[in-house]
Design an enzyme around this catalytic site. Sequence first.
Site, PDB file in Angstrom:
ATOM      1  N   LYS A 117       0.835  -1.203   0.000  1.00 57.12           N
ATOM      2  CA  LYS A 117       0.000   0.000   0.000  1.00 57.12           C
ATOM      3  C   LYS A 117       0.866   1.249   0.000  1.00 57.12           C
ATOM      4  O   LYS A 117       0.466   2.289  -0.509  1.00 57.12           O
ATOM      5  CB  LYS A 117      -0.916  -0.030   1.215  1.00 57.12           C
ATOM      6  CG  LYS A 117      -1.840  -1.235   1.107  1.00 57.12           C
ATOM      7  CD  LYS A 117      -3.216  -1.006   1.613  1.00 57.12           C
ATOM      8  CE  LYS A 117      -4.088  -2.136   1.103  1.00 57.12           C
ATOM      9  NZ  LYS A 117      -4.956  -2.695   2.085  1.00 57.12           N
ATOM     10  N   GLU A 201      -4.104   5.842   8.031  1.00 61.51           N
ATOM     11  CA  GLU A 201      -4.736   6.675   7.035  1.00 61.51           C
ATOM     12  C   GLU A 201      -5.879   7.426   7.698  1.00 61.51           C
ATOM     13  O   GLU A 201      -6.508   6.916   8.616  1.00 61.51           O
ATOM     14  CB  GLU A 201      -5.282   5.724   5.962  1.00 61.51           C
ATOM     15  CG  GLU A 201      -5.679   6.317   4.686  1.00 61.51           C
ATOM     16  CD  GLU A 201      -6.008   5.194   3.700  1.00 61.51           C
ATOM     17  OE1 GLU A 201      -5.092   4.739   2.995  1.00 61.51           O
ATOM     18  OE2 GLU A 201      -7.160   4.781   3.666  1.00 61.51           O
ATOM     19  N   HIS A 236     -16.256  -3.991   6.460  1.00 66.06           N
ATOM     20  CA  HIS A 236     -15.286  -3.787   5.382  1.00 66.06           C
ATOM     21  C   HIS A 236     -15.365  -4.848   4.300  1.00 66.06           C
ATOM     22  O   HIS A 236     -14.449  -5.002   3.496  1.00 66.06           O
ATOM     23  CB  HIS A 236     -13.850  -3.717   5.921  1.00 66.06           C
ATOM     24  CG  HIS A 236     -13.687  -2.688   6.996  1.00 66.06           C
ATOM     25  ND1 HIS A 236     -13.831  -1.349   6.754  1.00 66.06           N
ATOM     26  CD2 HIS A 236     -13.444  -2.817   8.318  1.00 66.06           C
ATOM     27  CE1 HIS A 236     -13.656  -0.695   7.883  1.00 66.06           C
ATOM     28  NE2 HIS A 236     -13.438  -1.554   8.846  1.00 66.06           N
ATOM     29  N   ARG A 293      -5.698  -8.666  -9.262  1.00 68.22           N
ATOM     30  CA  ARG A 293      -6.331  -9.968  -9.462  1.00 68.22           C
ATOM     31  C   ARG A 293      -7.740  -9.743  -9.981  1.00 68.22           C
ATOM     32  O   ARG A 293      -8.178  -8.618 -10.122  1.00 68.22           O
ATOM     33  CB  ARG A 293      -6.418 -10.699  -8.114  1.00 68.22           C
ATOM     34  CG  ARG A 293      -7.136  -9.835  -7.076  1.00 68.22           C
ATOM     35  CD  ARG A 293      -7.470 -10.564  -5.809  1.00 68.22           C
ATOM     36  NE  ARG A 293      -7.793  -9.657  -4.735  1.00 68.22           N
ATOM     37  CZ  ARG A 293      -9.008  -9.140  -4.493  1.00 68.22           C
ATOM     38  NH1 ARG A 293     -10.010  -9.430  -5.287  1.00 68.22           N
ATOM     39  NH2 ARG A 293      -9.217  -8.320  -3.479  1.00 68.22           N
TER      40      ARG A 293
END
Lengths: 499, 159
Positions: A117, A201, A236, A293
């Site tokens: 990330k 974040e 999530h 993917r």
Amino acid sequence: MRLKKILIANRGEIARRVIHAAKELGYGTVAVYSDPDADSLPVREADEAYRLPGSEVKETYLDSERILAIAKEAGVWGLHPGYGFLSENAGFAEDCANAGVKFIGPKPETMRVLGSKVASKQLAKQAKVPTVPGFEGDLPQGKDLAELAEKIGYPLLIKAAAGGGGKGMRVVHGPEELEESARSAEREALAFFKDKTIFLEKYLERPRHIEVQILGDAQGNLVHLYERECSVQRRHQKMIEETPSPSIDERFREEICAAALRIAKQAGYESAGTVEFIVDEQDKFFFLEVNTRLQVEHPVTEAVTGIDLVKAQILVAEGQALPFKQEDISQRGHAIECRLYAEDPENGFLPAEGKVGVLVEPQRPGLRIESSLESGKPILSLYDPMLAKLIAVGFNRKEALQKMDSLLRDYILLGVRHNLDFLRFTLNSQAFQAGHYHTHSVAGLLEQYFEKRGKDLPAPDLAYAVAALAGKPAPAKAEGASVSSHELAEHWRGFKNAR
Amino acid sequence: MKTEFQIGAETVATEWERKDGKFSLQLSGRKVEGEILRWDPPFFTVRHCAHLLQGAFYRHGDFVDVHLPKGNFRIRLAPSRRQTKGGPASGGLSSPMPGKVIQVFVKSGDAVKKGDLLMMLEAMKMEHKILSPKDGTVGKIAFQAGERVGQDVELLEIL
């Protein structure tokens, strides 16, 4: 000439999806299976099947060495990882290449950069795509961590650098939760990705999640296949996805798709991938990550573009150029996907186990159902709780929603608790019908759902009549049937809410 | 015929009848009735409140899962006598879901406060914390890290 073979390093519905695509292209197919999956549909549908002894994912579908050894033994040309498991493991993709097995996915070096990330955020910046404010790099411990968190500002999101699908992700509301959340996210990240790197974040309060499908070939051709709106999420995890997004206009669509292509170009992307963005209340989008993917929600894109993404992945892996250009691709009609999960609505939607007692999957125009469910088979909590993908396609959004509603009403799965009724409730909610929803909308809907149906979900009188008519229950087992008291159940509910 | 249901914490006794293609059930003072047009387990078609309804049912253990056009419902039959005995001992904490114990933070004899983290479970994708419901002492711990647990199984006791 001997048939070229593809090994499918996955299970369940996605293994079936890939097997079918590979067979259409004339490939031989090789399945792998854990012990509980020995008698599953993909194992029977593949031309060959190899055992992965054991049942836990670590010793079966995540055992890259064993899977690669099988690939060599079976003499396969390529390996398709599906999604989850080894699909985003750059090291594994590299091992495949070294063993002379074509990994059907992006180049390992692309996966490595985008899989981190931190590195992917830097790449997005180079591609002039905005990113969410946060901290990329080695996360400090203790007091320094607390100071850093304070600087970005609460609420914060902790994410696994190598993560996906909500694994290793935690929302931190205040400093008192920071240290423990960080450690538990690290543990989860280590367990799932063998990499405990996490990062921080800024957490947006009412964000939408919009992603763009990209496809590239070895010749350097790159196209986007438009966006998917994936804001209906719980824990999530995506629950409902649709395309086109009902919340954006043409200009926004052009901009976000162009941004996705810039990132793909910067990364030299090959094969299918998804650029994920988070969109704030002012309609500003920020780069989130690239999933290197196939996505669970790929069928909605296939439905409106007419392009088979799995077959495209295989063709590109063969070294062929994409058989279409950007101007050949358009969005036609509207598609929506609902994910059927094994989870118990009366137990805070926690994972449920059970058995496929009765199964009826309706077949109608405009419906696509992908599952590997079979009557009589147990549903275990060992693996992903997703039981099926239900996809409805219509001329426009309204028709797609109507088709999906009838599918959710008529799909019958008994013997395990699932979220079908909640999916239907969500689909028919005012917010969803209007196309105005964000990633936290479901939490509010859940409250309404329980309010409407009652906290303990009382059944209609007719259901009791049917249960009575159904006759006497099978003799009870003498052991293992402890009944938790109402009070304890309340405690659990409290814990869950506190999470 | 008589059938007992478990509704919330209560056991509700019902009387029902199936005769000449019709059914009726007395449930908490309400009469539920209708016509059976097709009874072909697990599928059925009934006429109820002037509506023709198709559905299905699945009986397993003390449960009957029922599918109706308006939704899916799990009906609990009153458990047989021997099953009601031997629930979790008072103070026992049972597992809210099937999964795996990934860490145990206390040992037998430890003093704990309400809200203390006792155990961490993991299922499918998520970790779940087991917190102490009260101040007390940790009694027997039934599972170690790495072991799998079913749902509603006693994990440990707080005395």
